[in-house]
Design an enzyme around this catalytic site. Sequence first.
Site, PDB file in Angstrom:
ATOM      1  N   SER A  34       0.672  -1.299  -0.159  1.00 50.29           N
ATOM      2  CA  SER A  34      -0.108   0.058   0.143  1.00 50.29           C
ATOM      3  C   SER A  34       0.969   1.261   0.074  1.00 50.29           C
ATOM      4  O   SER A  34       0.399   2.396  -0.037  1.00 50.29           O
ATOM      5  CB  SER A  34      -0.950   0.130   1.267  1.00 50.29           C
ATOM      6  OG  SER A  34      -0.033   0.072   2.399  1.00 50.29           O
ATOM      7  N   HIS A 167     -40.246  24.100  -6.762  1.00 55.50           N
ATOM      8  CA  HIS A 167     -40.386  23.356  -7.899  1.00 55.50           C
ATOM      9  C   HIS A 167     -39.893  24.011  -9.269  1.00 55.50           C
ATOM     10  O   HIS A 167     -40.453  23.708 -10.408  1.00 55.50           O
ATOM     11  CB  HIS A 167     -42.004  23.134  -8.046  1.00 55.50           C
ATOM     12  CG  HIS A 167     -42.617  22.678  -6.657  1.00 55.50           C
ATOM     13  ND1 HIS A 167     -42.767  21.295  -6.475  1.00 55.50           N
ATOM     14  CD2 HIS A 167     -43.236  23.257  -5.738  1.00 55.50           C
ATOM     15  CE1 HIS A 167     -43.341  21.163  -5.269  1.00 55.50           C
ATOM     16  NE2 HIS A 167     -43.573  22.477  -4.584  1.00 55.50           N
ATOM     17  N   SER A 289     -16.456  25.414 -27.252  1.00 52.79           N
ATOM     18  CA  SER A 289     -16.581  24.206 -28.005  1.00 52.79           C
ATOM     19  C   SER A 289     -15.577  24.005 -29.060  1.00 52.79           C
ATOM     20  O   SER A 289     -15.228  24.940 -29.787  1.00 52.79           O
ATOM     21  CB  SER A 289     -17.917  24.203 -28.260  1.00 52.79           C
ATOM     22  OG  SER A 289     -18.136  23.142 -29.320  1.00 52.79           O
ATOM     23  N   LYS A 295     -19.917  28.935 -28.413  1.00 54.66           N
ATOM     24  CA  LYS A 295     -20.116  28.313 -27.359  1.00 54.66           C
ATOM     25  C   LYS A 295     -19.361  29.045 -26.077  1.00 54.66           C
ATOM     26  O   LYS A 295     -18.262  29.317 -26.137  1.00 54.66           O
ATOM     27  CB  LYS A 295     -19.952  26.714 -27.275  1.00 54.66           C
ATOM     28  CG  LYS A 295     -21.101  25.922 -27.835  1.00 54.66           C
ATOM     29  CD  LYS A 295     -22.592  26.038 -27.417  1.00 54.66           C
ATOM     30  CE  LYS A 295     -22.777  25.516 -26.006  1.00 54.66           C
ATOM     31  NZ  LYS A 295     -22.862  23.929 -26.139  1.00 54.66           N
ATOM     32  N   ASN A 297     -19.435  27.514 -22.188  1.00 57.56           N
ATOM     33  CA  ASN A 297     -19.893  26.542 -21.466  1.00 57.56           C
ATOM     34  C   ASN A 297     -19.497  26.804 -19.882  1.00 57.56           C
ATOM     35  O   ASN A 297     -18.178  27.161 -19.804  1.00 57.56           O
ATOM     36  CB  ASN A 297     -19.268  25.303 -21.902  1.00 57.56           C
ATOM     37  CG  ASN A 297     -20.031  24.977 -23.272  1.00 57.56           C
ATOM     38  OD1 ASN A 297     -21.234  25.435 -23.556  1.00 57.56           O
ATOM     39  ND2 ASN A 297     -19.435  24.204 -24.137  1.00 57.56           N
ATOM     40  N   GLU A 302     -20.088  22.468 -14.086  1.00 57.61           N
ATOM     41  CA  GLU A 302     -20.429  20.951 -14.375  1.00 57.61           C
ATOM     42  C   GLU A 302     -19.439  20.128 -13.652  1.00 57.61           C
ATOM     43  O   GLU A 302     -19.868  19.011 -13.218  1.00 57.61           O
ATOM     44  CB  GLU A 302     -20.491  21.012 -15.709  1.00 57.61           C
ATOM     45  CG  GLU A 302     -21.586  21.878 -16.379  1.00 57.61           C
ATOM     46  CD  GLU A 302     -21.633  21.713 -17.968  1.00 57.61           C
ATOM     47  OE1 GLU A 302     -21.440  20.646 -18.319  1.00 57.61           O
ATOM     48  OE2 GLU A 302     -21.548  22.759 -18.492  1.00 57.61           O
ATOM     49  N   TYR A 329      -8.846  -5.044  14.369  1.00 56.83           N
ATOM     50  CA  TYR A 329      -8.204  -4.711  13.045  1.00 56.83           C
ATOM     51  C   TYR A 329      -8.413  -5.640  11.962  1.00 56.83           C
ATOM     52  O   TYR A 329      -8.145  -7.124  12.372  1.00 56.83           O
ATOM     53  CB  TYR A 329      -6.562  -4.227  12.987  1.00 56.83           C
ATOM     54  CG  TYR A 329      -6.160  -3.930  11.877  1.00 56.83           C
ATOM     55  CD1 TYR A 329      -6.176  -2.642  11.443  1.00 56.83           C
ATOM     56  CD2 TYR A 329      -5.569  -5.141  11.090  1.00 56.83           C
ATOM     57  CE1 TYR A 329      -5.351  -2.199  10.045  1.00 56.83           C
ATOM     58  CE2 TYR A 329      -4.894  -4.693   9.763  1.00 56.83           C
ATOM     59  CZ  TYR A 329      -5.009  -3.245   9.262  1.00 56.83           C
ATOM     60  OH  TYR A 329      -4.341  -2.936   8.114  1.00 56.83           O
ATOM     61  N   GLN A 334      -7.142  -1.353   5.314  1.00 52.17           N
ATOM     62  CA  GLN A 334      -6.218  -0.620   4.512  1.00 52.17           C
ATOM     63  C   GLN A 334      -7.100   0.161   3.333  1.00 52.17           C
ATOM     64  O   GLN A 334      -6.393   0.838   2.783  1.00 52.17           O
ATOM     65  CB  GLN A 334      -5.310  -1.699   3.942  1.00 52.17           C
ATOM     66  CG  GLN A 334      -4.092  -1.046   3.115  1.00 52.17           C
ATOM     67  CD  GLN A 334      -3.046  -2.069   2.972  1.00 52.17           C
ATOM     68  OE1 GLN A 334      -2.235  -2.324   4.006  1.00 52.17           O
ATOM     69  NE2 GLN A 334      -2.837  -2.566   1.719  1.00 52.17           N
TER      70      GLN A 334
HETATM   71  N1  ARG Z   1      -0.807  -0.836   5.959  1.00 51.99           N
HETATM   72  C1  ARG Z   1      -1.730  -1.124   6.762  1.00 51.99           C
HETATM   73  C2  ARG Z   1      -3.214  -0.388   6.729  1.00 51.99           C
HETATM   74  O1  ARG Z   1      -3.154   0.660   5.994  1.00 51.99           O
HETATM   75  C3  ARG Z   1      -0.968  -0.916   8.149  1.00 51.99           C
HETATM   76  C4  ARG Z   1      -1.598  -1.717   9.351  1.00 51.99           C
HETATM   77  C5  ARG Z   1      -1.169  -3.112   9.113  1.00 51.99           C
HETATM   78  N2  ARG Z   1      -1.500  -3.988  10.022  1.00 51.99           N
HETATM   79  C6  ARG Z   1      -1.585  -5.277   9.886  1.00 51.99           C
HETATM   80  N3  ARG Z   1      -2.144  -5.933  10.862  1.00 51.99           N
HETATM   81  N4  ARG Z   1      -1.349  -5.812   8.718  1.00 51.99           N
HETATM   82  O2  ARG Z   1      -3.944  -0.602   7.281  1.00 51.99           O
END
Ligand code: ARG
Length: 471
Positions: A34, A167, A289, A295, A297, A302, A329, A334
């Site tokens: 991550s 309305h 456009s 145009k 716009n 939007e 947890y 994540q």
């Molecule tokens: N990258 C993990 C998250 O964002 C950190 C926590 C990881 N904890 C674990 N028990 N693997 O949640």
Amino acid sequence: MSGGHESSATGEGRLWGARFASGPDQAAWDLGRSVHVDARLWRYDLTGSRAHADELRRLDLLTAEDHQSLTVALTRIEGEFTEGSFTFEDGDEDIHGAVERRLIELAPEAGGRLRAGRSRNDQIANDLRLYLADHIVELVAAVRDVAGALADQAEAVTEVLAPGYTHLQRAQPVTLAHHLLAHAWALDRDVGRLIDCRQRTLSVSPLGSGAMAGLTLGLDPANYATALGYRGVAENSMDAVADRDFAIEFLSAAAMLGVHLSRLCEEVVVWATVEFGWVRVGDAFSTGSSIMPQKRNPDVAELVRGKTGRLIGDLVSLLVTLKGLPLTYNRDLQEDKEPVFDAVDTLQLALPAVAGMVRTLTFDNERISGSAAGGFALATDVAEALVVAGVPFRTAHERVGEVVAACEAEGIDITELAPDRLAAELPELDPSAIADLLDPAGAVRRRTTVQGPAPEAVRSQIAALRERLGA
Ligand code: ARG
């Protein structure tokens, strides 16, 4: 196993592994990695690490020497992130792993001591809280700027009559300022929600919860809280690592804010049509456009209306992630960061664009006020005048309705009806008051309550709003 991480030992930027016979499969690793998302939490991860080093030192779990080399290394890492020279390795699983890997490169002995008494579970809960607390401050300023731009525009049109709608049909006359301020007050509540959310996010520190069961080693959660600017300590370590309600609260405030911006933008789009002809969006906030040379716009409006869908999606996404999770947890958590970051990014893009666009709006005051009275917008006032003359409202409503039907059959508005004809239809009316009754300016002037459209009232609204925006 397809490729993957050969070694089963604790990887450098992977904080686990010794109990496995092999390293993770590449596909499993790719799924779980991550760092590309959570890298932006580096600042808060370092802040937490500093507080943790101090706490370990206090308990003599770090020597003064180790503490010193960790401090130097953390400062160096901070510098690397700030100048953009920090490099992530393939083996860095997340921001916590990346920081520890780098710490060990810089301070091999002390770096491996810092993980004592903490878990990524309480680290990540802390990092995300601190990130939100910081960014909410920036967002609040940006929302106030939009509300301020609306107040500035309102200031110039406190006397300009406008049809008010229900309305999308003309309902009753108001002032243009009254209408613009309606959007500003909604944004003021968004500010309140964001500030509130920040207060609650910072009310309890999750550090000291460890993986989920709290800490041994004599570490004191209160010391982390003080060091990091929290007002208190989480009452329950399991709750502290399992919940993401603070993030959902933020996403909810963000989605609400998005919906408010979207409604304002929708009105700009409608008002900018030739059919309405109320407003011109400045060149810098309009687009052309590729095929139609004429145009002009309102793309900014939007796009913001469109991006509101993302903000709502971000909220729903995290709600769904959380809804079936057993305590405490779970790795599903994540997935909390992407919606939060997306909402922050989206608002950081949208808010300045809306503020800028609002500042460039030029209203066609004559056209707007010219339509304030049409569409039988004064019928309610006529009925209320009958009430003052003693007619029950139910009867008054019916009799004015009949007058409206008769006018409609003749193709005229009630304001175009000759005063003596109206007096003949509704003899209870004071004939000398009819002219004022059928004047939209009179209708607005009569609505003097503080939340009403009268110029005096909207001027005091602007003053009240400005006071709050300055707060
Ligand atoms: N990258 C993990 C998250 O964002 C950190 C926590 C990881 N904890 C674990 N028990 N693997 O949640």
